[in-house]
Design a protein around this motif. Sequence first.
Motif, PDB file in Angstrom:
ATOM      1  N   GLN A 118      70.291  28.548  69.898  1.00 23.42           N
ATOM      2  CA  GLN A 118      71.164  28.738  68.751  1.00 23.42           C
ATOM      3  C   GLN A 118      71.025  30.156  68.200  1.00 23.42           C
ATOM      4  OE1 GLN A 118      70.059  25.538  65.974  1.00 23.42           O
ATOM      5  NE2 GLN A 118      72.132  24.726  66.194  1.00 23.42           N
ATOM      6  N   SER A 119      72.022  30.561  67.412  1.00 24.66           N
ATOM      7  CA  SER A 119      71.956  31.826  66.696  1.00 24.66           C
ATOM      8  C   SER A 119      72.160  31.544  65.215  1.00 24.66           C
ATOM      9  CB  SER A 119      73.035  32.796  67.189  1.00 24.66           C
ATOM     10  OG  SER A 119      74.321  32.351  66.794  1.00 24.66           O
ATOM     11  N   GLU A 120      71.934  32.549  64.391  1.00 24.04           N
ATOM     12  CA  GLU A 120      72.108  32.393  62.949  1.00 24.04           C
ATOM     13  C   GLU A 120      73.537  31.988  62.603  1.00 24.04           C
ATOM     14  OE1 GLU A 120      72.323  35.557  59.439  1.00 24.04           O
ATOM     15  OE2 GLU A 120      70.306  35.409  60.287  1.00 24.04           O
ATOM     16  N   ASP A 121      74.502  32.462  63.401  1.00 24.78           N
ATOM     17  CA  ASP A 121      75.907  32.162  63.135  1.00 24.78           C
ATOM     18  C   ASP A 121      76.229  30.681  63.318  1.00 24.78           C
ATOM     19  OD1 ASP A 121      76.319  34.842  62.639  1.00 24.78           O
ATOM     20  OD2 ASP A 121      76.887  35.287  64.713  1.00 24.78           O
ATOM     21  N   ASP A 122      75.368  29.960  64.033  1.00 23.28           N
ATOM     22  CA  ASP A 122      75.599  28.529  64.259  1.00 23.28           C
ATOM     23  C   ASP A 122      75.133  27.677  63.070  1.00 23.28           C
ATOM     24  OD1 ASP A 122      76.551  29.092  66.835  1.00 23.28           O
ATOM     25  OD2 ASP A 122      74.517  29.046  67.673  1.00 23.28           O
ATOM     26  N   LEU A 123      74.471  28.303  62.106  1.00 27.31           N
ATOM     27  CA  LEU A 123      73.887  27.558  60.993  1.00 27.31           C
ATOM     28  C   LEU A 123      74.684  27.775  59.707  1.00 27.31           C
ATOM     29  CD1 LEU A 123      70.136  28.433  61.669  1.00 27.31           C
ATOM     30  CD2 LEU A 123      71.436  26.464  62.523  1.00 27.31           C
ATOM     31  N   GLU A 124      74.690  26.763  58.873  1.00 28.04           N
ATOM     32  CA  GLU A 124      75.407  26.853  57.594  1.00 28.04           C
ATOM     33  C   GLU A 124      74.584  27.580  56.541  1.00 28.04           C
ATOM     34  OE1 GLU A 124      77.526  23.910  54.273  1.00 28.04           O
ATOM     35  OE2 GLU A 124      76.721  23.090  56.143  1.00 28.04           O
ATOM     36  N   SER A 125      73.275  27.311  56.510  1.00 32.48           N
ATOM     37  CA  SER A 125      72.400  27.946  55.516  1.00 32.48           C
ATOM     38  C   SER A 125      71.142  28.476  56.194  1.00 32.48           C
ATOM     39  CB  SER A 125      72.028  26.946  54.416  1.00 32.48           C
ATOM     40  OG  SER A 125      73.175  26.450  53.774  1.00 32.48           O
ATOM     41  N   PRO A 126      71.267  29.544  56.999  1.00 28.92           N
ATOM     42  CA  PRO A 126      70.102  30.061  57.728  1.00 28.92           C
ATOM     43  C   PRO A 126      69.084  30.711  56.804  1.00 28.92           C
ATOM     44  CG  PRO A 126      71.954  31.551  57.942  1.00 28.92           C
ATOM     45  CD  PRO A 126      72.488  30.344  57.244  1.00 28.92           C
ATOM     46  N   ALA A 127      67.822  30.606  57.177  1.00 27.90           N
ATOM     47  CA  ALA A 127      66.758  31.268  56.423  1.00 27.90           C
ATOM     48  C   ALA A 127      66.794  32.765  56.705  1.00 27.90           C
ATOM     49  CB  ALA A 127      65.401  30.694  56.814  1.00 27.90           C
ATOM     50  N   PRO A 128      66.517  33.604  55.720  1.00 29.27           N
ATOM     51  CA  PRO A 128      66.413  35.048  55.975  1.00 29.27           C
ATOM     52  C   PRO A 128      65.342  35.296  57.036  1.00 29.27           C
ATOM     53  CG  PRO A 128      66.402  34.590  53.614  1.00 29.27           C
ATOM     54  CD  PRO A 128      66.258  33.269  54.304  1.00 29.27           C
ATOM     55  N   ALA A 129      65.654  36.122  58.040  1.00 30.39           N
ATOM     56  CA  ALA A 129      64.709  36.329  59.146  1.00 30.39           C
ATOM     57  C   ALA A 129      64.978  37.652  59.844  1.00 30.39           C
ATOM     58  CB  ALA A 129      64.815  35.174  60.146  1.00 30.39           C
ATOM     59  N   PHE A 130      63.989  38.107  60.607  1.00 31.82           N
ATOM     60  CA  PHE A 130      64.135  39.296  61.453  1.00 31.82           C
ATOM     61  C   PHE A 130      63.115  39.208  62.573  1.00 31.82           C
ATOM     62  CE2 PHE A 130      61.061  40.348  58.164  1.00 31.82           C
ATOM     63  CZ  PHE A 130      60.040  40.976  58.863  1.00 31.82           C
ATOM     64  N   VAL A 131      63.323  40.006  63.610  1.00 31.65           N
ATOM     65  CA  VAL A 131      62.438  40.014  64.781  1.00 31.65           C
ATOM     66  C   VAL A 131      61.373  41.097  64.612  1.00 31.65           C
ATOM     67  CG1 VAL A 131      62.284  40.338  67.280  1.00 31.65           C
ATOM     68  CG2 VAL A 131      64.249  39.136  66.299  1.00 31.65           C
ATOM     69  N   VAL A 132      60.118  40.732  64.837  1.00 30.10           N
ATOM     70  CA  VAL A 132      59.005  41.682  64.748  1.00 30.10           C
ATOM     71  C   VAL A 132      58.947  42.491  66.042  1.00 30.10           C
ATOM     72  CG1 VAL A 132      56.517  41.956  64.431  1.00 30.10           C
ATOM     73  CG2 VAL A 132      57.733  40.102  63.261  1.00 30.10           C
ATOM     74  N   THR A 133      58.865  43.797  65.915  1.00 27.77           N
ATOM     75  CA  THR A 133      58.837  44.683  67.078  1.00 27.77           C
ATOM     76  C   THR A 133      57.399  45.091  67.421  1.00 27.77           C
ATOM     77  OG1 THR A 133      59.179  46.602  65.636  1.00 27.77           O
ATOM     78  CG2 THR A 133      61.141  45.564  66.573  1.00 27.77           C
ATOM     79  N   ALA A 134      57.272  45.896  68.481  1.00 28.69           N
ATOM     80  CA  ALA A 134      55.949  46.327  68.944  1.00 28.69           C
ATOM     81  C   ALA A 134      55.251  47.169  67.888  1.00 28.69           C
ATOM     82  CB  ALA A 134      56.080  47.133  70.239  1.00 28.69           C
ATOM     83  N   ALA A 135      53.926  47.078  67.852  1.00 30.44           N
ATOM     84  CA  ALA A 135      53.138  47.839  66.878  1.00 30.44           C
ATOM     85  C   ALA A 135      53.327  49.329  67.087  1.00 30.44           C
ATOM     86  CB  ALA A 135      51.661  47.477  66.993  1.00 30.44           C
ATOM     87  N   GLY A 136      53.425  50.075  65.989  1.00 29.11           N
ATOM     88  CA  GLY A 136      53.572  51.523  66.073  1.00 29.11           C
ATOM     89  C   GLY A 136      52.222  52.189  66.143  1.00 29.11           C
ATOM     90  N   ALA A 137      52.213  53.462  66.606  1.00 28.91           N
ATOM     91  CA  ALA A 137      50.953  54.203  66.744  1.00 28.91           C
ATOM     92  C   ALA A 137      50.301  54.458  65.402  1.00 28.91           C
ATOM     93  CB  ALA A 137      51.213  55.532  67.461  1.00 28.91           C
TER      94      ALA A 137
END
Length: 254
Positions: free
Chosen positions: A164-183
Amino acid sequence: MTTRRTLARLGATAAGTSVLALGLVAPASAHVTVTPSDTAAGAYTVLTFSVGHGCEGSPTTSIAIQIPEGINAATPTRNDYYDVEKTVEKLDPPVTDAHGNELTERVSTVTYTARTPLPDGYRDTFDVQVQLPEDAEGADLAFPTIQTCEKGETPWTEIPAEGQSEDDLESPAPAFVVTAAGADAHGGGDEAADETAEETSAETSSDTEASGEPAAEASGDDSGNGLAIAGLVAGVAGILVGGFALLRGRSTTA
Protein backbone atom coordinates in the motif's frame (compact mmCIF):
# COMPACT_ATOMS: atom_id res chain seq x y z
CA MET A 1 -17.83 33.75 -34.77
CA THR A 2 -19.91 30.68 -33.90
CA THR A 3 -16.79 28.57 -33.65
CA ARG A 4 -15.17 31.04 -31.26
CA ARG A 5 -18.24 31.09 -29.02
CA THR A 6 -18.34 27.29 -28.98
CA LEU A 7 -14.66 27.06 -27.99
CA ALA A 8 -15.17 29.67 -25.29
CA ARG A 9 -18.09 27.72 -23.84
CA LEU A 10 -16.11 24.48 -23.95
CA GLY A 11 -13.18 26.20 -22.25
CA ALA A 12 -15.40 27.59 -19.53
CA THR A 13 -17.00 24.17 -19.01
CA ALA A 14 -13.59 22.46 -18.81
CA ALA A 15 -12.31 25.08 -16.37
CA GLY A 16 -15.38 24.68 -14.20
CA THR A 17 -14.94 20.90 -14.22
CA SER A 18 -11.26 21.24 -13.24
CA VAL A 19 -12.09 23.56 -10.36
CA LEU A 20 -14.77 21.15 -9.16
CA ALA A 21 -12.32 18.25 -9.35
CA LEU A 22 -9.69 20.16 -7.40
CA GLY A 23 -12.29 21.08 -4.81
CA LEU A 24 -13.16 17.41 -4.41
CA VAL A 25 -9.59 16.18 -3.96
CA ALA A 26 -8.28 19.06 -1.83
CA PRO A 27 -9.74 17.89 1.52
CA ALA A 28 -8.50 14.34 0.90
CA SER A 29 -4.92 15.53 0.29
CA ALA A 30 -4.84 17.99 3.20
CA HIS A 31 -3.60 15.47 5.74
CA VAL A 32 -1.61 16.18 8.86
CA THR A 33 1.94 15.91 7.53
CA VAL A 34 5.48 15.88 8.92
CA THR A 35 8.55 17.50 7.35
CA PRO A 36 11.94 16.63 8.92
CA SER A 37 14.93 18.98 8.75
CA ASP A 38 17.19 15.89 8.48
CA THR A 39 16.32 12.27 7.68
CA ALA A 40 19.70 10.61 8.35
CA ALA A 41 19.78 7.76 10.87
CA GLY A 42 21.16 8.97 14.21
CA ALA A 43 20.75 12.65 13.30
CA TYR A 44 19.12 15.29 15.45
CA THR A 45 16.19 16.64 13.44
CA VAL A 46 13.36 19.13 13.84
CA LEU A 47 10.03 17.62 12.79
CA THR A 48 7.48 20.14 11.53
CA PHE A 49 3.91 18.86 11.78
CA SER A 50 1.41 20.74 9.64
CA VAL A 51 -2.37 20.90 10.14
CA GLY A 52 -4.33 22.29 7.19
CA HIS A 53 -8.00 22.05 8.16
CA GLY A 54 -10.42 21.17 10.94
CA CYS A 55 -12.65 18.13 11.46
CA GLU A 56 -15.29 18.41 8.75
CA GLY A 57 -15.46 22.15 9.26
CA SER A 58 -15.07 22.15 13.04
CA PRO A 59 -12.18 24.20 14.56
CA THR A 60 -9.16 22.31 15.91
CA THR A 61 -8.67 22.31 19.68
CA SER A 62 -5.65 19.99 20.13
CA ILE A 63 -3.00 17.97 18.33
CA ALA A 64 -1.53 14.91 20.08
CA ILE A 65 1.63 13.53 18.41
CA GLN A 66 2.70 10.00 19.34
CA ILE A 67 6.47 9.46 19.44
CA PRO A 68 7.43 6.02 18.04
CA GLU A 69 9.53 3.53 19.99
CA GLY A 70 13.25 3.95 19.44
CA ILE A 71 12.99 7.70 20.06
CA ASN A 72 13.37 8.35 23.78
CA ALA A 73 13.51 12.14 23.99
CA ALA A 74 11.42 14.84 22.32
CA THR A 75 11.79 18.60 22.68
CA PRO A 76 8.70 20.51 21.52
CA THR A 77 8.88 24.15 20.42
CA ARG A 78 6.54 26.52 22.25
CA ASN A 79 3.68 28.07 20.31
CA ASP A 80 1.99 31.30 21.43
CA TYR A 81 -1.48 29.98 20.63
CA TYR A 82 -1.12 26.61 22.41
CA ASP A 83 -0.20 25.01 25.69
CA VAL A 84 2.24 22.13 25.19
CA GLU A 85 2.61 19.04 27.36
CA LYS A 86 4.84 15.96 27.24
CA THR A 87 3.57 12.57 28.36
CA VAL A 88 6.28 10.29 29.79
CA GLU A 89 6.20 6.50 30.05
CA LYS A 90 8.49 4.05 31.88
CA LEU A 91 11.04 1.99 29.97
CA ASP A 92 11.12 -1.64 31.01
CA PRO A 93 13.86 -2.65 30.73
CA PRO A 94 15.88 0.59 30.78
CA VAL A 95 17.96 1.44 27.72
CA THR A 96 21.36 3.07 27.21
CA ASP A 97 21.59 6.13 24.97
CA ALA A 98 24.39 7.07 22.57
CA HIS A 99 26.29 8.83 25.39
CA GLY A 100 26.23 5.82 27.72
CA ASN A 101 23.48 7.17 29.98
CA GLU A 102 20.87 4.77 31.32
CA LEU A 103 17.31 5.86 30.51
CA THR A 104 14.39 4.64 32.58
CA GLU A 105 11.65 6.64 30.83
CA ARG A 106 10.84 8.19 27.47
CA VAL A 107 8.55 10.83 25.98
CA SER A 108 5.65 8.97 24.39
CA THR A 109 3.34 11.82 23.36
CA VAL A 110 3.57 15.57 22.74
CA THR A 111 0.22 17.38 22.94
CA TYR A 112 -0.53 20.93 21.80
CA THR A 113 -3.81 22.28 23.24
CA ALA A 114 -5.20 25.44 21.62
CA ARG A 115 -5.88 28.46 23.81
CA THR A 116 -8.11 29.68 20.99
CA PRO A 117 -9.41 26.99 18.58
CA LEU A 118 -7.82 26.97 15.13
CA PRO A 119 -10.62 27.80 12.65
CA ASP A 120 -11.26 25.48 9.73
CA GLY A 121 -9.61 26.88 6.62
CA TYR A 122 -6.53 28.04 8.52
CA ARG A 123 -3.31 26.12 9.03
CA ASP A 124 -0.69 25.89 11.75
CA THR A 125 2.60 24.09 12.36
CA PHE A 126 4.19 22.42 15.37
CA ASP A 127 7.95 21.75 15.73
CA VAL A 128 9.40 18.89 17.76
CA GLN A 129 13.11 18.06 17.95
CA VAL A 130 14.16 14.40 18.26
CA GLN A 131 17.15 12.18 17.55
CA LEU A 132 16.39 9.55 14.94
CA PRO A 133 17.29 5.93 15.84
CA GLU A 134 20.77 4.97 14.66
CA ASP A 135 19.57 1.59 13.37
CA ALA A 136 16.50 2.89 11.49
CA GLU A 137 18.04 3.33 8.01
CA GLY A 138 15.41 2.50 5.37
CA ALA A 139 12.56 2.38 7.89
CA ASP A 140 9.29 4.24 7.34
CA LEU A 141 9.03 6.19 10.62
CA ALA A 142 5.42 7.06 11.50
CA PHE A 143 4.07 9.52 14.08
CA PRO A 144 0.36 8.72 14.63
CA THR A 145 -1.45 11.96 15.44
CA ILE A 146 -4.88 12.64 16.95
CA GLN A 147 -6.55 15.87 15.80
CA THR A 148 -9.31 16.85 18.23
CA CYS A 149 -11.88 19.48 17.27
CA GLU A 150 -14.81 21.27 18.90
CA LYS A 151 -16.99 18.66 17.23
CA GLY A 152 -15.40 15.25 16.73
CA GLU A 153 -11.82 14.26 16.01
CA THR A 154 -9.71 12.81 13.21
CA PRO A 155 -7.21 10.04 14.05
CA TRP A 156 -4.33 10.38 11.60
CA THR A 157 -3.05 6.95 12.58
CA GLU A 158 -3.34 4.66 9.55
CA ILE A 159 -0.08 3.01 8.48
CA PRO A 160 0.22 1.51 4.99
CA ALA A 161 0.34 -2.28 4.83
CA GLU A 162 2.82 -4.02 2.56
CA GLY A 163 2.02 -3.07 -1.03
CA GLN A 164 0.00 0.00 0.00
CA SER A 165 0.91 3.67 -0.28
CA GLU A 166 -0.20 6.70 1.71
CA ASP A 167 -2.59 7.60 -1.11
CA ASP A 168 -4.53 4.38 -0.45
CA LEU A 169 -5.40 5.51 3.09
CA GLU A 170 -8.09 7.90 4.26
CA SER A 171 -6.28 9.13 7.38
CA PRO A 172 -2.57 8.23 7.07
CA ALA A 173 -0.19 8.89 9.94
CA PRO A 174 2.50 11.53 9.30
CA ALA A 175 5.62 9.61 8.23
CA PHE A 176 8.91 9.73 6.33
CA VAL A 177 11.70 7.33 5.33
CA VAL A 178 14.94 7.37 7.35
CA THR A 179 18.02 7.62 5.13
CA ALA A 180 21.62 6.48 5.61
CA ALA A 181 23.61 8.03 8.45
CA GLY A 182 25.62 11.10 7.49
CA ALA A 183 29.34 11.54 8.18
CA ASP A 184 28.64 14.46 10.53
CA ALA A 185 25.67 12.92 12.37
CA HIS A 186 27.56 13.18 15.71
CA GLY A 187 29.95 16.02 14.89
CA GLY A 188 32.26 13.78 12.87
CA GLY A 189 32.61 16.53 10.31
CA ASP A 190 34.28 18.88 12.80
CA GLU A 191 36.64 16.16 14.02
CA ALA A 192 37.55 15.30 10.44
CA ALA A 193 38.23 18.98 9.73
CA ASP A 194 40.53 19.23 12.77
CA GLU A 195 42.42 16.09 11.70
CA THR A 196 42.82 17.48 8.18
CA ALA A 197 44.16 20.78 9.55
CA GLU A 198 46.69 18.93 11.74
CA GLU A 199 47.82 16.78 8.82
CA THR A 200 48.21 19.86 6.62
CA SER A 201 50.26 21.64 9.30
CA ALA A 202 52.51 18.57 9.74
CA GLU A 203 53.05 18.25 5.98
CA THR A 204 53.94 21.95 5.70
CA SER A 205 56.47 21.68 8.54
CA SER A 206 57.99 18.54 7.00
CA ASP A 207 58.31 20.17 3.57
CA THR A 208 60.03 23.22 5.09
CA GLU A 209 62.59 21.11 6.93
CA ALA A 210 63.27 18.94 3.88
CA SER A 211 63.74 21.87 1.50
CA GLY A 212 66.05 23.78 3.85
CA GLU A 213 64.69 27.12 2.63
CA PRO A 214 65.38 28.99 5.91
CA ALA A 215 68.99 27.78 5.86
CA ALA A 216 69.32 28.88 2.23
CA GLU A 217 68.09 32.36 3.09
CA ALA A 218 70.64 32.67 5.93
CA SER A 219 73.42 31.46 3.67
CA GLY A 220 72.44 34.01 1.05
CA ASP A 221 72.60 36.85 3.57
CA ASP A 222 76.06 35.78 4.82
CA SER A 223 77.42 35.57 1.25
CA GLY A 224 76.12 39.05 0.44
CA ASN A 225 77.80 40.56 3.51
CA GLY A 226 81.12 38.83 2.68
CA LEU A 227 81.11 40.20 -0.86
CA ALA A 228 80.45 43.74 0.38
CA ILE A 229 83.36 43.58 2.85
CA ALA A 230 85.71 42.16 0.22
CA GLY A 231 84.76 44.96 -2.19
CA LEU A 232 85.40 47.61 0.48
CA VAL A 233 88.83 46.16 1.29
CA ALA A 234 89.77 46.06 -2.39
CA GLY A 235 88.71 49.70 -2.82
CA VAL A 236 90.84 50.89 0.11
CA ALA A 237 93.84 48.94 -1.19
CA GLY A 238 93.47 50.52 -4.62
CA ILE A 239 93.44 54.01 -3.11
CA LEU A 240 96.58 53.30 -1.10
CA VAL A 241 98.45 51.87 -4.13
CA GLY A 242 97.41 54.81 -6.30
CA GLY A 243 98.56 57.34 -3.69
CA PHE A 244 101.90 55.58 -3.25
CA ALA A 245 102.49 55.58 -7.04
CA LEU A 246 101.69 59.30 -7.24
CA LEU A 247 104.16 60.23 -4.47
CA ARG A 248 106.91 58.11 -6.05
CA GLY A 249 106.37 59.80 -9.41
CA ARG A 250 106.76 63.25 -7.89
CA SER A 251 109.95 62.21 -6.10
CA THR A 252 111.54 60.94 -9.34
CA THR A 253 110.68 64.13 -11.24
CA ALA A 254 112.25 66.27 -8.60
